[in-house]
Write a protein that holds these residues in place. Structure first.
Motif, PDB file in Angstrom:
ATOM      1  N   LEU A   1       7.431  -4.401   9.116  1.00  0.00           N
ATOM      2  CA  LEU A   1       6.172  -4.287   8.246  1.00  0.00           C
ATOM      3  C   LEU A   1       5.799  -5.787   7.780  1.00  0.00           C
ATOM      4  O   LEU A   1       6.749  -6.588   7.849  1.00  0.00           O
ATOM      5  N   PRO A   2       4.501  -6.231   7.706  1.00  0.00           N
ATOM      6  CA  PRO A   2       4.161  -7.439   7.626  1.00  0.00           C
ATOM      7  C   PRO A   2       4.548  -8.064   6.340  1.00  0.00           C
ATOM      8  O   PRO A   2       4.680  -9.229   6.315  1.00  0.00           O
ATOM      9  N   ASP A   3       4.773  -7.318   5.234  1.00  0.00           N
ATOM     10  CA  ASP A   3       5.024  -7.876   3.849  1.00  0.00           C
ATOM     11  C   ASP A   3       6.582  -7.584   3.479  1.00  0.00           C
ATOM     12  O   ASP A   3       6.965  -8.035   2.350  1.00  0.00           O
ATOM     13  N   THR A   4       7.261  -6.560   4.131  1.00  0.00           N
ATOM     14  CA  THR A   4       8.445  -6.090   3.574  1.00  0.00           C
ATOM     15  C   THR A   4       9.103  -5.330   4.858  1.00  0.00           C
ATOM     16  O   THR A   4       8.715  -5.834   5.899  1.00  0.00           O
ATOM     17  N   ASP A   5      10.253  -4.621   4.779  1.00  0.00           N
ATOM     18  CA  ASP A   5      10.791  -3.896   6.080  1.00  0.00           C
ATOM     19  C   ASP A   5      11.020  -2.481   5.390  1.00  0.00           C
ATOM     20  O   ASP A   5      11.083  -2.321   4.045  1.00  0.00           O
ATOM     21  N   GLY A   6      11.273  -1.618   6.140  1.00  0.00           N
ATOM     22  CA  GLY A   6      11.397  -0.394   5.851  1.00  0.00           C
ATOM     23  C   GLY A   6      12.814  -0.250   5.249  1.00  0.00           C
ATOM     24  O   GLY A   6      12.876   0.770   4.488  1.00  0.00           O
ATOM     25  N   PHE A   7      13.826  -0.824   5.244  1.00  0.00           N
ATOM     26  CA  PHE A   7      15.059  -0.828   4.855  1.00  0.00           C
ATOM     27  C   PHE A   7      14.934  -0.991   3.196  1.00  0.00           C
ATOM     28  O   PHE A   7      15.425  -0.147   2.252  1.00  0.00           O
TER      29      PHE A   7
ATOM     30  N   SER B   1       0.848  -1.073   0.033  1.00  0.00           N
ATOM     31  CA  SER B   1       0.023  -0.057  -0.075  1.00  0.00           C
ATOM     32  C   SER B   1       0.963   1.203   0.002  1.00  0.00           C
ATOM     33  O   SER B   1       0.438   2.138  -0.728  1.00  0.00           O
ATOM     34  N   PHE B   2       1.872   1.327   0.689  1.00  0.00           N
ATOM     35  CA  PHE B   2       2.809   2.326   0.491  1.00  0.00           C
ATOM     36  C   PHE B   2       3.282   2.646  -0.737  1.00  0.00           C
ATOM     37  O   PHE B   2       3.422   3.641  -1.362  1.00  0.00           O
ATOM     38  N   MET B   3       3.938   1.359  -1.466  1.00  0.00           N
ATOM     39  CA  MET B   3       4.243   1.600  -2.879  1.00  0.00           C
ATOM     40  C   MET B   3       3.062   2.266  -3.892  1.00  0.00           C
ATOM     41  O   MET B   3       3.507   3.212  -4.815  1.00  0.00           O
TER      42      MET B   3
ATOM     43  N   PHE C   1       2.822   6.083  -2.967  1.00  0.00           N
ATOM     44  CA  PHE C   1       4.185   6.866  -3.229  1.00  0.00           C
ATOM     45  C   PHE C   1       4.134   7.036  -4.650  1.00  0.00           C
ATOM     46  O   PHE C   1       4.663   8.091  -5.254  1.00  0.00           O
ATOM     47  N   GLN C   2       3.948   6.099  -5.441  1.00  0.00           N
ATOM     48  CA  GLN C   2       3.873   6.206  -7.072  1.00  0.00           C
ATOM     49  C   GLN C   2       2.843   7.119  -7.337  1.00  0.00           C
ATOM     50  O   GLN C   2       2.911   7.958  -8.422  1.00  0.00           O
ATOM     51  N   ARG C   3       1.691   7.344  -6.722  1.00  0.00           N
ATOM     52  CA  ARG C   3       0.745   8.171  -6.771  1.00  0.00           C
ATOM     53  C   ARG C   3       1.006   9.197  -6.532  1.00  0.00           C
ATOM     54  O   ARG C   3       0.750  10.613  -7.464  1.00  0.00           O
ATOM     55  N   TYR C   4       1.819   9.541  -5.400  1.00  0.00           N
ATOM     56  CA  TYR C   4       2.089  11.119  -4.808  1.00  0.00           C
ATOM     57  C   TYR C   4       3.304  11.616  -5.040  1.00  0.00           C
ATOM     58  O   TYR C   4       3.676  12.609  -4.363  1.00  0.00           O
ATOM     59  N   SER C   5       4.035  10.736  -5.547  1.00  0.00           N
ATOM     60  CA  SER C   5       5.518  11.093  -5.297  1.00  0.00           C
ATOM     61  C   SER C   5       6.161  12.358  -5.514  1.00  0.00           C
ATOM     62  O   SER C   5       6.902  13.054  -5.029  1.00  0.00           O
TER      63      SER C   5
ATOM     64  N   LEU D   1      11.920  -0.581   1.680  1.00  0.00           N
ATOM     65  CA  LEU D   1      11.434   0.581   1.073  1.00  0.00           C
ATOM     66  C   LEU D   1      12.343   1.828   0.853  1.00  0.00           C
ATOM     67  O   LEU D   1      12.194   2.558   0.034  1.00  0.00           O
ATOM     68  N   CYS D   2      13.046   1.991   1.837  1.00  0.00           N
ATOM     69  CA  CYS D   2      13.973   3.022   1.688  1.00  0.00           C
ATOM     70  C   CYS D   2      14.842   2.932   0.610  1.00  0.00           C
ATOM     71  O   CYS D   2      15.135   4.141  -0.064  1.00  0.00           O
ATOM     72  N   LYS D   3      15.443   1.890   0.241  1.00  0.00           N
ATOM     73  CA  LYS D   3      16.178   1.636  -0.930  1.00  0.00           C
ATOM     74  C   LYS D   3      15.487   1.927  -2.144  1.00  0.00           C
ATOM     75  O   LYS D   3      16.037   2.534  -3.220  1.00  0.00           O
ATOM     76  N   ILE D   4      14.188   1.465  -2.307  1.00  0.00           N
ATOM     77  CA  ILE D   4      13.409   1.860  -3.471  1.00  0.00           C
ATOM     78  C   ILE D   4      13.268   3.159  -3.609  1.00  0.00           C
ATOM     79  O   ILE D   4      13.312   3.827  -4.735  1.00  0.00           O
TER      80      ILE D   4
END
Length: 237
Positions: A57-63, A36-38, A41-45, A65-68
């Protein structure tokens, strides 16, 4: 209004932060996991002024996401971590985060960190120069980019940019480590904290500055660092 995107898997935390930040004149979008974050993010970047990433996070981690995010945007990033392990904080900063906050924290502390980053970014500071020129490089404080003499983009992490911006704003000044840490991370450096020195070495490398005999960012033994290049500015039209 400034737009902030927050990802946290705890519904109560999301609701609390949204209510608190909106009372302080921020526009807040929320996400509960990496997917949901991505999407948000893609919508409002292009509209975001800051991103807040929970590490767990349940499906990934903040690290991850930070890299992406850092690979696609220079938007400032604050990471939230429940771990007291310094390794987690260092990893986040090395991946391009601008700051981190250890849980538990108060919304008031988070707001202070957000305001500090926005101040360092020069947001709403119309009188500040947009461009800084030195040794063929041009730093653009609006686009948050640096190009070399051949107009090639110099890839910088968020912390690289913060350090360089502060250096070019204070050319010729001897800046001690505590000042640099406070200005770029919002906190002082401990006596054994060498992460700033590592980051400066990385910034030198990105600028083609010889680490053994640097001519742009020089070490002043026992005092700190000095940006020795001549800097000129151009105000926006």
């Amino acid at each position: 209004m400034r737009k902030i995107l927050i990802v946290d898997d705890d519904q109560k935390t999301r609701a609390l932060l949204k209510a608190y930040l909106e009372k302080n004149q921020y526009e807040v979008n929320l996400a509960h996991d990496g997917a949901s974050f991505m999407a948000e993010f893609q919508r409002y970047s292009d509209e975001l002024s800051l991103v807040i990433l929970d590490v767990m996070l349940p499906d990934t981690d903040g690290f991850a996401l930070c890299k992406i995010v850092r690979g696609r945007s220079n938007v400032p990033i604050i990471m939230l971590t429940a771990s007291s392990d310094e390794t987690d904080r260092v990893v986040g900063l090395e991946l391009g985060a601008d700051d981190y906050i250890a849980k538990p924290y108060s919304p008031r502390e988070l707001l202070a960190r957000i305001k500090a980053i926005h101040r360092r970014m020069g947001i709403d500071n119309a009188a500040a120069p947009r461009h800084y020129h030195f040794l063929g490089f041009t730093l653009d404080t609006v686009e948050r980019t640096v190009v070399d003499a051949q107009q090639q983009l110099v890839v910088l992490s968020g912390l690289d940019y913060q350090l360089l911006k502060y250096f070019v704003e204070h050319p010729g000044d001897i800046l001690d480590r505590s000042v640099l840490c406070e200005q770029t991370r919002g906190r002082d450096a401990g006596p054994l904290d060498r992460s700033l020195d590592v980051q400066i070495s990385k910034l030198r490398l990105r600028l083609g500055d010889d680490g053994k005999q640097p001519h742009i960012i020089k070490t002043v033994r026992g005092a700190g660092y000095v940006f020795s290049a001549d800097v000129t500015t151009a105000l926006p039209n």
